[in-house]
Write an enzyme that holds these catalytic residues in place. Structure first.
Site, PDB file in Angstrom:
ATOM      1  N   GLU A 161      -6.527   4.261  -5.621  1.00 41.24           N
ATOM      2  CA  GLU A 161      -7.762   4.610  -4.936  1.00 41.24           C
ATOM      3  C   GLU A 161      -8.078   6.040  -5.351  1.00 41.24           C
ATOM      4  OE1 GLU A 161      -9.693   4.736  -0.481  1.00 41.24           O
ATOM      5  OE2 GLU A 161      -7.755   5.634  -0.851  1.00 41.24           O
ATOM      6  N   ASP A 197      -2.840   4.759  -2.204  1.00 34.07           N
ATOM      7  CA  ASP A 197      -3.836   5.281  -1.278  1.00 34.07           C
ATOM      8  C   ASP A 197      -4.229   6.729  -1.572  1.00 34.07           C
ATOM      9  OD1 ASP A 197      -5.182   4.860   1.443  1.00 34.07           O
ATOM     10  OD2 ASP A 197      -4.048   6.689   1.820  1.00 34.07           O
ATOM     11  N   HIS A 226     -11.262  -2.773   3.286  1.00 35.61           N
ATOM     12  CA  HIS A 226     -11.151  -2.445   4.712  1.00 35.61           C
ATOM     13  C   HIS A 226     -11.866  -1.146   5.089  1.00 35.61           C
ATOM     14  CE1 HIS A 226      -8.230  -0.091   2.643  1.00 35.61           C
ATOM     15  NE2 HIS A 226      -8.063   0.661   3.711  1.00 35.61           N
ATOM     16  N   ASP A 286       0.870  -1.167   0.000  1.00 38.62           N
ATOM     17  CA  ASP A 286       0.000   0.000   0.000  1.00 38.62           C
ATOM     18  C   ASP A 286       0.911   1.223   0.000  1.00 38.62           C
ATOM     19  OD1 ASP A 286      -2.385   1.645   0.501  1.00 38.62           O
ATOM     20  OD2 ASP A 286      -3.264  -0.201   1.301  1.00 38.62           O
TER      21      ASP A 286
HETATM   22  C1  GLC Z   1      -7.686   5.448   2.257  1.00 41.19           C
HETATM   23  C2  GLC Z   1      -7.585   4.165   3.020  1.00 41.19           C
HETATM   24  C3  GLC Z   1      -8.200   4.366   4.366  1.00 41.19           C
HETATM   25  C4  GLC Z   1      -7.418   5.438   5.076  1.00 41.19           C
HETATM   26  C5  GLC Z   1      -7.343   6.713   4.235  1.00 41.19           C
HETATM   27  C6  GLC Z   1      -6.299   7.656   4.759  1.00 41.19           C
HETATM   28  O1  GLC Z   1      -8.993   5.808   2.012  1.00 41.19           O
HETATM   29  O2  GLC Z   1      -8.181   3.110   2.316  1.00 41.19           O
HETATM   30  O3  GLC Z   1      -8.242   3.196   5.126  1.00 41.19           O
HETATM   31  O4  GLC Z   1      -8.002   5.709   6.305  1.00 41.19           O
HETATM   32  O5  GLC Z   1      -6.999   6.473   2.912  1.00 41.19           O
HETATM   33  O6  GLC Z   1      -5.022   7.153   4.501  1.00 41.19           O
END
Ligand code: GLC
Ligand code: CA
Length: 559
Positions: A254, A200, A327, A98
């Site tokens: 993401e 991320d 998650h 990640d």
């Molecule tokens: C992304 C992750 C999440 C995290 C956020 C901040 O959305 O998937 O779990 O809290 O980024 O890093």
């Protein structure tokens, strides 16, 4: 490996804290994952995405990194990480790390130095601003985890910016040194033998205008920080060129805020990333403010439309990470299926619907055995910082204690973070010790050991779907076949086709508890997968039992 090998992959996501505890301290770890590699190999997946395992104070369970080149002690060591990469490779499994580079932890040496003084060499590695005349922050942006995006630093008398928690200060991507340091770290990890990254919150790296308020979306006058700001493309292009460098590196971004129309620019053949994690189909139940209590109703048709909008862009050269869970999301059975109907058949229905879409399928730990949302008794049972914030936000807007609790129970990220259910033993076989987050109470009924023994189980069904996706017979078809929506034939039934060289595969799923007969453009031929025995078709009529899902070849040729 062909350069776009990741188009044929099936990915499994592990949330390390909750997967398997190797040393009995109640926290999942690398040793636990190592012990379960054979299970993953048996499932047939070939890519393993690890949520963050780097050194971290764990305010956001690892999404707050204090050292990108070290492993958190509670998860293990760099030697174990290297062993995991090797052992996974022996089993034909590649590792995705990640990559959390929108922000670091406030404990990262870079931030420590940055906040040491206004003249520190790393001051501009983060985003610092003066207070306005009244002492207030420069604008009204609200962070994703609640409260202002601006946190006051007493020591140096300025505010710093954070899109997420205040312990997650945002890096200043406008600074060349920051970007070079990030790319250097990316290359370092690639040299360790990983296959790529899940990237991320990457659409947050370009910040909104500083001295400008946005239209309020909450009663306190704040406005949630918006991702994908103009100008982000230059950063993403550069990160691809200098960081990832090769198309063989699998990158899964993401990407909240990216509309389906932008998919081909962001992902696939010519995109910044291999594929995108999109949100429309999982955010059907909330408004753009991201506040869980502002829930909205949705129908099967809304779900179908969200999927179709994205799939049409995947046809045009984008590429999508196909998923129902991760998650950050509640369990898919609990989200998409009414409580009374949640079980083996409906879990298989959901699996069938998304596994044959165009893109790369992802399975989140426990999804393959039908794990469900957890029922906790009180707010203190929850760990997730966003759950706590969402609870208070709901209270502030006038919901009663029990209403606010119901909202967060339904939506909490901890629903997906309860310990993996391996067996009917104590703590579902996850740990000998006390788990960091309470297990679901259904471990005796829903667990891997039981599912292995039952050839009709959800687990066996997932295994068969993975086998189909990766088989020589289906690989090309399911990768390249064009997605075609079959016009809504019934309000509760979702039908689509994957058309490939004169051939077609039809997927039909009845999202209702009633039997339904639908008329298809032409007769189906051979069943490929499904959650019922046989195929109940008469000519162009297809009979579906309650919650039946079926994938079958046909109709041949055009429509
Ligand atoms: C992304 C992750 C999440 C995290 C956020 C901040 O959305 O998937 O779990 O809290 O980024 O890093
Ligand atoms: Ca442990």
């Amino acid at each position: 490996m062909t350069s776009q090998w990741w188009k044929d992959a099936v990915v499994y996501q592990v949330y390390p804290r909750s997967f398997a505890d190797g040393n009995g301290d109640g926290i999942g770890d690398l040793a636990g994952i190592l012990e379960r590699l054979d299970y993953l190999q048996n499932l047939g997946i070939n890519v393993l995405w690890l949520s963050p395992v780097y050194a971290s104070p764990m305010k956001d369970n690892g999404y707050d990194i204090s050292d990108y080149r070290a492993i958190a002690a509670e998860f293990g060591s760099m030697e174990e990480m290297q062993k995991l990469i090797k052992e996974a490779d022996k089993r034909g499994i590649s590792i995705l790390m990640d990559l959390v580079v929108n922000h670091t932890s406030d404990q990262h040496a870079w931030f420590q130095e940055s906040c040491s003084s206004r003249t520190s060499a790393k001051r501009n590695w983060y985003i610092w601003e003066d207070a306005d005349e009244t002492g207030a922050p420069p604008n009204n942006l609200r962070s994703i985890f609640g409260g202002s995006c601006w946190e006051w630093d007493e020591n140096t008398g300025q505010y710093y910016f954070h899109s997420f928690a205040k312990e997650q200060p945002d890096l200043n991507w406008e600074n060349d040194e920051v970007r070079e340091a990030v790319y250097d770290m990316i290359r370092w990890w690639l040299d360790q033998g990983i296959a790529g990254f899940r990237v991320d919150a990457i659409t947050f790296i370009k910040k909104p205008e500083v001295h400008k308020d946005q239209p309020a979306d909450a009663s306190d006058g704040t406005s949630v920080v918006k991702p994908n700001q103009p100008g982000i493309n230059a950063f993403l292009k550069e990160m691809k060129e200098k960081g990832f460098q090769s198309e063989e590196v699998m990158t899964v971004a993401e990407a909240p805020g990216v509309a389906p129309e932008e998919l081909p620019a962001f992902a696939g053949e010519n995109g910044f990333f291999s594929m995108l994690i999109e949100f429309d189909h999982v955010d059907l139940d909330i408004t753009p403010s991201g506040r869980w209590f502002e829930s909205v109703g949705w129908t099967t048709a809304d779900f179908r439309r969200a999927i179709t909008r994205s799939q049409q862009k995947v046809n045009e050269g984008g590429w999508s990470a196909l998923y129902l869970e991760n998650h950050d999301q509640p369990r898919s059975l609990s989200r998409y299926i009414p409580e009374a109907d949640q079980g083996t058949k409906t879990a298989k229905l959901l699996a069938t619907v998304y596994f044959f879409l165009r893109g790369t399928p992802f399975i989140y730990q426990g999804q393959e055995i039908g794990m469900q949302n957890v029922t906790y008794a009180s707010l203190s049972d929850y760990d997730d910082l966003s759950t706590i914030d969402q609870y208070h936000a709901a209270r502030q807007e006038g919901l009663s204690e029990s209403e606010a609790f119901a909202v967060v129970s339904r939506r909490s990220r901890d629903n997906a973070r309860t310990p993996m259910q391996w067996s009917a033993e104590k703590n579902g076989g996850f740990s000998e010790g006390e788990p960091w987050l309470k297990s679901n109470t259904n471990t005796a009924v829903v667990n891997v050991e039981k599912a292995e023994k039952d050839t009709d189980s959800i687990l066996h069904y997932y295994r068969s779907l993975v086998t189909i996706r990766r088989s020589e017979a289906w690989k090309d078809w399911l990768r390249d076949g064009i997605y075609e929506e079959v016009e809504q034939v019934h309000p509760d039934v979702f039908v689509y086709r994957r058309v490939y060289k004169e051939k077609a595969l039809t997927v039909a799923a009845n999202f209702s508890r009633h039997p339904v007969t639908v008329e298809l453009p032409a007769p189906l031929e051979e069943k490929v997968a499904g959650n019922e025995t046989g195929l109940h078709a008469e000519g162009t009529l297809l009979h579906l039992t309650p919650y039946e899902a079926v994938a079958a070849t046909g109709p041949e040729g055009g429509k």
